[in-house]
Write a protein that holds these residues in place. Sequence first.
Motif, PDB file in Angstrom:
ATOM      1  N   LYS A 158       0.828  -1.207   0.000  1.00 54.58           N
ATOM      2  CA  LYS A 158       0.000   0.000   0.000  1.00 54.58           C
ATOM      3  C   LYS A 158       0.867   1.264   0.000  1.00 54.58           C
ATOM      4  CE  LYS A 158      -2.866   0.730   3.540  1.00 54.58           C
ATOM      5  NZ  LYS A 158      -3.980   0.355   4.445  1.00 54.58           N
ATOM      6  N   ALA A 159       1.948   1.209   0.780  1.00 59.31           N
ATOM      7  CA  ALA A 159       2.815   2.387   0.907  1.00 59.31           C
ATOM      8  C   ALA A 159       3.694   2.586  -0.330  1.00 59.31           C
ATOM      9  CB  ALA A 159       3.690   2.246   2.153  1.00 59.31           C
ATOM     10  N   GLY A 160       3.940   1.503  -1.059  1.00 60.14           N
ATOM     11  CA  GLY A 160       4.813   1.595  -2.229  1.00 60.14           C
ATOM     12  C   GLY A 160       6.294   1.537  -1.893  1.00 60.14           C
ATOM     13  N   VAL A 161       6.616   1.398  -0.644  1.00 59.67           N
ATOM     14  CA  VAL A 161       8.014   1.233  -0.199  1.00 59.67           C
ATOM     15  C   VAL A 161       8.044   0.235   0.954  1.00 59.67           C
ATOM     16  CG1 VAL A 161       9.421   3.267  -0.711  1.00 59.67           C
ATOM     17  CG2 VAL A 161       7.638   3.426   1.022  1.00 59.67           C
ATOM     18  N   LYS A 162       9.206  -0.402   1.098  1.00 58.87           N
ATOM     19  CA  LYS A 162       9.320  -1.419   2.149  1.00 58.87           C
ATOM     20  C   LYS A 162      10.188  -0.920   3.299  1.00 58.87           C
ATOM     21  CE  LYS A 162       9.379  -5.157  -1.312  1.00 58.87           C
ATOM     22  NZ  LYS A 162      10.105  -4.691  -2.493  1.00 58.87           N
ATOM     23  N   LYS A 163       9.956  -1.484   4.491  1.00 61.38           N
ATOM     24  CA  LYS A 163      10.912  -1.312   5.582  1.00 61.38           C
ATOM     25  C   LYS A 163      12.238  -1.917   5.128  1.00 61.38           C
ATOM     26  CE  LYS A 163       8.275  -3.698   8.428  1.00 61.38           C
ATOM     27  NZ  LYS A 163       7.772  -4.415   9.635  1.00 61.38           N
ATOM     28  N   PRO A 164      13.407  -1.418   5.413  1.00 59.90           N
ATOM     29  CA  PRO A 164      13.661  -0.330   6.352  1.00 59.90           C
ATOM     30  C   PRO A 164      13.631   1.071   5.742  1.00 59.90           C
ATOM     31  CG  PRO A 164      15.744  -1.247   5.615  1.00 59.90           C
ATOM     32  CD  PRO A 164      14.650  -2.018   4.916  1.00 59.90           C
ATOM     33  N   GLU A 165      13.124   1.226   4.513  1.00 57.87           N
ATOM     34  CA  GLU A 165      13.174   2.551   3.900  1.00 57.87           C
ATOM     35  C   GLU A 165      12.396   3.560   4.739  1.00 57.87           C
ATOM     36  OE1 GLU A 165      12.691   2.606  -0.534  1.00 57.87           O
ATOM     37  OE2 GLU A 165      12.641   0.450  -0.226  1.00 57.87           O
TER      38      GLU A 165
END
Length: 232
Positions: A158-165
Motif C-alpha cells: 500500500k505504501a509503495g516502499v518497504k521497511k527499512p526505507e
Amino acid sequence: MHNNIYHIFFDLDKTLWDFETNSSQTLEELYQKFELKSKGITSLDEMIDIYLKINKRYWTLYTANKISKEDLRTQRFNETFEYFGVFNKELAFNFGLEYIEISPKKKALYPFAHQILEYLHAKYKLHIITNGFEEVQYTKLKSANIIHFFNEIITSEKAGVKKPEIGIYEYALKQVGAKKENTIMIGDDWEADILGAINAGIAPVYFNPKNNSKNDYNVKQISCLSHLKTFL
Ligand SMILES: [Mg+2]
C-alpha cells in the motif's frame, strides 16, 4: 518513555504472528496432501528446515527489491524441492499456491500477544507496519482474531516502499496522524524494524525472543511480549 507516547507501530510476522509455528504446521499438512514422501522428500523435518532457510533468503532479496512477489512465491518451493532432487516445477507451483491459501489462516501468536494487545489498546493507538502482502496480512490478522486492536494496517504494498526505507515510516506517520516523537516501533527484524525506525526518528523496541546478540545503539529489548507492560 511512556509519558509522551500515543502511537505504537507493531511489525506482524515473527513479532505477533508466530511465523515458524504457522509455517511448519502448513508444510506438514501439505507434505501429507501432496504425498511428498513417496516423491522423494523423505524427511518432513528436514524439508521444513531447508524451506525456512530458503524462504528467509528469498525474503531478503524481495525486501531489497531484487526479485518480484511472483518470483518469491514460486521459486522458494521449487528450490526447496530441488534440494531433495525433486525437479518438478508444476508440483512446486501447486504446492506454493496452496501454501499461500492455508498458512495465513493459521492462528498461532507469540505468548501473551492477546493479553498485551488488550492492555496496550486501552492506553495507546496501535497500528501495524508490515512488508507482508496486503491480502495475506489481513487474513492473518482476522484469523488470529487481533485485527480489531489496530487502527491502521500499513503494508509495504500500500505504501509503495518497504521497511527499512524511511518512506514507509513517513507514510505510516502521515496515515495515522502521528508525530515521530510520540511513536514507538516494535519489531523482530534488526534492519527493517529497528534501524528503519531509528532512521525515521522513531524510538524502537527490539523483540528478540531468541536472544540474538544485537545490542548496538542501546536499543530497548524484550524477549517476551509481556515485558512491554513494564514500561508502557
Ligand atoms: Mg517481522
